[in-house]
Design a protein around this motif. Structure first.
Motif, PDB file in Angstrom:
ATOM      1  N   VAL A 168      40.385   6.299  36.593  1.00  0.00           N
ATOM      2  CA  VAL A 168      39.820   6.687  35.674  1.00  0.00           C
ATOM      3  C   VAL A 168      39.167   7.959  35.911  1.00  0.00           C
ATOM      4  CG1 VAL A 168      38.026   6.608  33.670  1.00  0.00           C
ATOM      5  CG2 VAL A 168      39.418   4.470  34.431  1.00  0.00           C
ATOM      6  N   GLY A 169      39.621   9.272  35.283  1.00  0.00           N
ATOM      7  CA  GLY A 169      39.110  10.653  35.595  1.00  0.00           C
ATOM      8  C   GLY A 169      37.702  11.016  35.112  1.00  0.00           C
ATOM      9  N   PRO A 170      37.058  11.870  35.479  1.00  0.00           N
ATOM     10  CA  PRO A 170      35.745  12.232  35.141  1.00  0.00           C
ATOM     11  C   PRO A 170      35.806  12.880  33.735  1.00  0.00           C
ATOM     12  CG  PRO A 170      36.560  14.061  36.609  1.00  0.00           C
ATOM     13  CD  PRO A 170      37.751  12.706  36.824  1.00  0.00           C
ATOM     14  N   GLU A 171      36.753  13.391  33.101  1.00  0.00           N
ATOM     15  CA  GLU A 171      36.898  13.805  31.812  1.00  0.00           C
ATOM     16  C   GLU A 171      36.801  12.572  30.771  1.00  0.00           C
ATOM     17  OE1 GLU A 171      38.985  14.459  34.023  1.00  0.00           O
ATOM     18  OE2 GLU A 171      39.181  16.590  34.619  1.00  0.00           O
ATOM     19  N   LEU A 172      37.626  11.524  30.977  1.00  0.00           N
ATOM     20  CA  LEU A 172      37.437  10.350  30.307  1.00  0.00           C
ATOM     21  C   LEU A 172      35.935   9.651  30.417  1.00  0.00           C
ATOM     22  CD1 LEU A 172      38.998   8.443  28.439  1.00  0.00           C
ATOM     23  CD2 LEU A 172      39.779   6.891  30.472  1.00  0.00           C
ATOM     24  N   LEU A 173      35.386   9.460  31.338  1.00  0.00           N
ATOM     25  CA  LEU A 173      34.032   9.060  31.471  1.00  0.00           C
ATOM     26  C   LEU A 173      33.005  10.070  30.868  1.00  0.00           C
ATOM     27  CD1 LEU A 173      33.740   8.114  35.247  1.00  0.00           C
ATOM     28  CD2 LEU A 173      34.168   6.540  33.275  1.00  0.00           C
ATOM     29  N   THR A 174      33.366  11.183  30.640  1.00  0.00           N
ATOM     30  CA  THR A 174      32.406  12.060  29.961  1.00  0.00           C
ATOM     31  C   THR A 174      32.418  11.808  28.355  1.00  0.00           C
ATOM     32  OG1 THR A 174      32.708  13.863  31.543  1.00  0.00           O
ATOM     33  CG2 THR A 174      31.836  14.384  29.236  1.00  0.00           C
ATOM     34  N   ILE A 175      33.944  11.593  27.958  1.00  0.00           N
ATOM     35  CA  ILE A 175      34.287  11.440  26.417  1.00  0.00           C
ATOM     36  C   ILE A 175      33.664  10.327  26.104  1.00  0.00           C
ATOM     37  CG2 ILE A 175      36.197  10.953  24.851  1.00  0.00           C
ATOM     38  CD1 ILE A 175      37.651  13.050  26.562  1.00  0.00           C
ATOM     39  N   MET A 176      33.882   9.110  27.044  1.00  0.00           N
ATOM     40  CA  MET A 176      33.146   7.589  26.537  1.00  0.00           C
ATOM     41  C   MET A 176      31.658   8.040  26.465  1.00  0.00           C
ATOM     42  SD  MET A 176      35.377   5.411  29.026  1.00  0.00           S
ATOM     43  CE  MET A 176      34.337   3.806  28.570  1.00  0.00           C
ATOM     44  N   GLY A 177      30.775   8.637  27.471  1.00  0.00           N
ATOM     45  CA  GLY A 177      29.298   8.737  27.281  1.00  0.00           C
ATOM     46  C   GLY A 177      29.285   9.660  26.127  1.00  0.00           C
ATOM     47  N   GLU A 178      29.735  10.516  25.638  1.00  0.00           N
ATOM     48  CA  GLU A 178      29.533  11.154  24.319  1.00  0.00           C
ATOM     49  C   GLU A 178      29.705  10.260  23.254  1.00  0.00           C
ATOM     50  OE1 GLU A 178      31.826  14.599  24.376  1.00  0.00           O
ATOM     51  OE2 GLU A 178      30.728  15.805  25.946  1.00  0.00           O
ATOM     52  N   ALA A 179      30.605   9.373  23.244  1.00  0.00           N
ATOM     53  CA  ALA A 179      30.992   8.482  22.016  1.00  0.00           C
ATOM     54  C   ALA A 179      29.805   7.399  21.879  1.00  0.00           C
ATOM     55  CB  ALA A 179      32.134   7.834  22.427  1.00  0.00           C
ATOM     56  N   LEU A 180      29.126   7.034  22.956  1.00  0.00           N
ATOM     57  CA  LEU A 180      28.121   6.107  22.951  1.00  0.00           C
ATOM     58  C   LEU A 180      26.912   6.664  22.327  1.00  0.00           C
ATOM     59  CD1 LEU A 180      28.498   4.424  26.428  1.00  0.00           C
ATOM     60  CD2 LEU A 180      28.795   3.471  24.235  1.00  0.00           C
ATOM     61  N   ASP A 181      26.686   7.953  22.368  1.00  0.00           N
ATOM     62  CA  ASP A 181      25.276   8.809  22.206  1.00  0.00           C
ATOM     63  C   ASP A 181      25.682   9.439  20.899  1.00  0.00           C
ATOM     64  OD1 ASP A 181      23.985   7.862  24.380  1.00  0.00           O
ATOM     65  OD2 ASP A 181      24.476   9.533  25.563  1.00  0.00           O
ATOM     66  N   TYR A 182      26.810   9.169  20.152  1.00  0.00           N
ATOM     67  CA  TYR A 182      27.089   9.844  19.086  1.00  0.00           C
ATOM     68  C   TYR A 182      26.202   9.586  17.745  1.00  0.00           C
ATOM     69  CZ  TYR A 182      29.691  11.277  14.926  1.00  0.00           C
ATOM     70  OH  TYR A 182      30.246  11.931  13.621  1.00  0.00           O
ATOM     71  N   GLN A 183      25.921  10.549  16.996  1.00  0.00           N
ATOM     72  CA  GLN A 183      25.153  10.358  15.988  1.00  0.00           C
ATOM     73  C   GLN A 183      25.736  11.206  14.934  1.00  0.00           C
ATOM     74  OE1 GLN A 183      20.939  11.330  16.659  1.00  0.00           O
ATOM     75  NE2 GLN A 183      20.621   9.546  18.068  1.00  0.00           N
ATOM     76  N   PRO A 184      25.991  10.684  13.719  1.00  0.00           N
ATOM     77  CA  PRO A 184      26.579  11.766  12.635  1.00  0.00           C
ATOM     78  C   PRO A 184      25.629  12.717  12.335  1.00  0.00           C
ATOM     79  CG  PRO A 184      25.905   9.549  11.930  1.00  0.00           C
ATOM     80  CD  PRO A 184      25.643   9.275  13.457  1.00  0.00           C
ATOM     81  N   ALA A 185      26.126  13.764  11.858  1.00  0.00           N
ATOM     82  CA  ALA A 185      25.348  14.894  11.573  1.00  0.00           C
ATOM     83  C   ALA A 185      25.047  14.629   9.984  1.00  0.00           C
ATOM     84  CB  ALA A 185      26.191  16.209  11.489  1.00  0.00           C
ATOM     85  N   THR A 186      23.999  15.452   9.471  1.00  0.00           N
ATOM     86  CA  THR A 186      23.382  15.084   8.220  1.00  0.00           C
ATOM     87  C   THR A 186      23.695  16.106   7.161  1.00  0.00           C
ATOM     88  OG1 THR A 186      21.313  14.151   8.924  1.00  0.00           O
ATOM     89  CG2 THR A 186      21.316  14.788   6.606  1.00  0.00           C
ATOM     90  N   VAL A 187      24.399  15.858   6.256  1.00  0.00           N
ATOM     91  CA  VAL A 187      25.079  16.757   5.095  1.00  0.00           C
ATOM     92  C   VAL A 187      24.175  16.931   4.047  1.00  0.00           C
ATOM     93  CG1 VAL A 187      27.115  17.570   4.238  1.00  0.00           C
ATOM     94  CG2 VAL A 187      27.386  16.050   6.203  1.00  0.00           C
TER      95      VAL A 187
END
Length: 408
Positions: free
Chosen positions: A293-312
């Motif tokens: 698993v490359g570091p790019e994939l780990l970064t994407i997974m970390g951003e997905a865990l902390d994802y919060q939808p933007a308020t529209v």
């Protein structure tokens, strides 16, 4: 030509290889085209083509040749044109410059004959260039089709010889001539001719020239615009057709040269001295393979865990939504109020006092509509006055309204 069309068409195809025919060759073509004819009918057909000048006897011999106009006509119908010369196209483009100068001089000196002659010359040049470009496009396609359909075992230098010659002698000079920069002459001369024709049309309209003259000039200007579009299209089509074949030849030629050089070194020096272990190609080495698993994939997974939808924010939550609303004007109620208060000395002041909730745009619009009413007695004052509205201050001459007939 209608009677002997099949024979003439076959002979035109043969002119690419044999420009001059003997009697036996023509009779064989007639026999191949019409196998049901006997010998006497074939000879009669040959004599008919000679007497009708489809076939002409070559001077100082008994050989036959097709009439040049017949060859050109049949090739035009069959779309089997020969590739033209770039120098001929360049000469015609240069002639446009001279004809344009003649047109400008005729317009300046108000010489109708010179204007008509220059316009006819430009029209004929536009027609000749457009016809040559269209013929050259079909000739380029014919060259590419013959190169692709030739024997694949032939060397590329022989297989693509006509393609390379056409690219070097036609496409490249044509691209230089049609360059949009200062070195190009095609677009520059056509643009000058187009501007001169447009100016001529405008000048003739001001002078009150005949409609037919103005229409002819306008149509020739349209020819210039269409020719510029056709030039770009033909150049792109020819380049897209020949450039891949030219690149294929160059790539294969470079690859063959590199392989030949390497094999020659192997033959002279041997395999071990030519291809040493440190200089072997990369594909000959054993490389370890490992899936991780490359570091790019780990970064994407970390951003997905902390994802919060933007308020529209929806339009209903906008605090300025009320400012975007349109004022409602009741025309009947407005006219009734005017009827009750007549006479009115200051119409704009009356509107401001009775409808203070209106926006300035609505107040001014209603004011201008009322002062243009055809059945009301409206007279402006001679003294200017200022009126404060919601956001602006208006300096105007008050308009007085009085009864004059019934207000609808």
């Amino acid at each position: 030509m209608y009677t002997h069309w099949d024979v003439v068409e076959s002979l035109v195809v043969l002119t690419r290889e044999v420009p001059i025919f003997d009697t036996d060759m023509v009779l064989k073509v007639v026999a191949r085209t019409h196998p049901d004819m006997d010998v006497r009918a074939r000879e009669e057909a040959l004599r008919g083509m000679v007497s009708s000048d489809l076939l002409r006897v070559v001077a100082r011999s008994d050989a036959l040749e097709l009439h040049p106009q017949v060859v050109e006509f049949v090739r035009g119908l069959a779309r089997e044109h020969e590739l033209g010369l770039s120098d001929v196209l360049r000469a015609r483009v240069d002639a446009i410059k001279a004809a344009t100068a003649k047109l400008v001089d005729g317009l300046a000196e108000n010489k109708a004959d010179q204007l008509r002659s220059a316009a006819q010359k430009l029209s004929e040049l536009f027609r000749q260039i457009a016809q040559q470009l269209d013929n050259d496009r079909h000739a380029i396609l014919e060259l590419a089709e013959r190169a692709k359909a030739s024997d694949a075992n032939l060397p590329l230098s022989r297989r693509y010889a006509e393609v390379l010659e056409a690219y070097d002698t036609y496409v490249e000079p044509m691209a230089e001539m049609m360059d949009s920069g200062p070195e190009g002459t095609f677009y520059r001369h056509l643009e000058q001719a187009e501007q001169a024709l447009d100016h001529t049309v405008e000048t003739l309209e001001l002078r009150g020239a005949l409609y037919t003259h103005r229409l002819a000039m306008r149509q020739i200007a349209v020819q210039a615009k269409e020719l510029r579009r056709l030039g770009r299209e033909v150049l792109k089509h020819c380049s897209d057709t020949l450039l891949p074949l030219r690149d294929e030849f160059r790539q294969n030629n470079a690859l063959s040269a590199a392989i030949t050089l390497l094999l020659g070194q192997v033959r002279k020096r041997g395999l071990q001295r030519t291809l040493r272990s440190a200089e072997l190609p990369l594909w000959n080495r054993n490389l370890p393979r490992r899936v991780s698993v490359g570091p790019e994939l780990l970064t994407i997974m970390g951003e997905a865990l902390d994802y919060q939808p933007a308020t529209v924010g929806f339009p209903d939550d906008d605090p300025d939504a009320e400012a975007m609303q349109v004022d409602q004007v009741d025309d009947a109620a407005l006219l009734d109020a005017l009827r009750r208060d007549l006479p009115i000395n200051d119409l704009l002041g009356w509107l401001r006092s009775h409808y203070p909730h209106w926006r300035d745009e609505t107040t001014l619009r209603v004011f201008h509509e009322l002062i243009q009413h055809s059945e009301m007695s409206i007279s402006p004052s001679e003294t200017a006055r200022t009126q404060d509205l919601t956001t602006v201050r208006v300096r105007h001459y008050p308009h007085r309204l009085a009864e004059e007939g019934a207000i609808p």
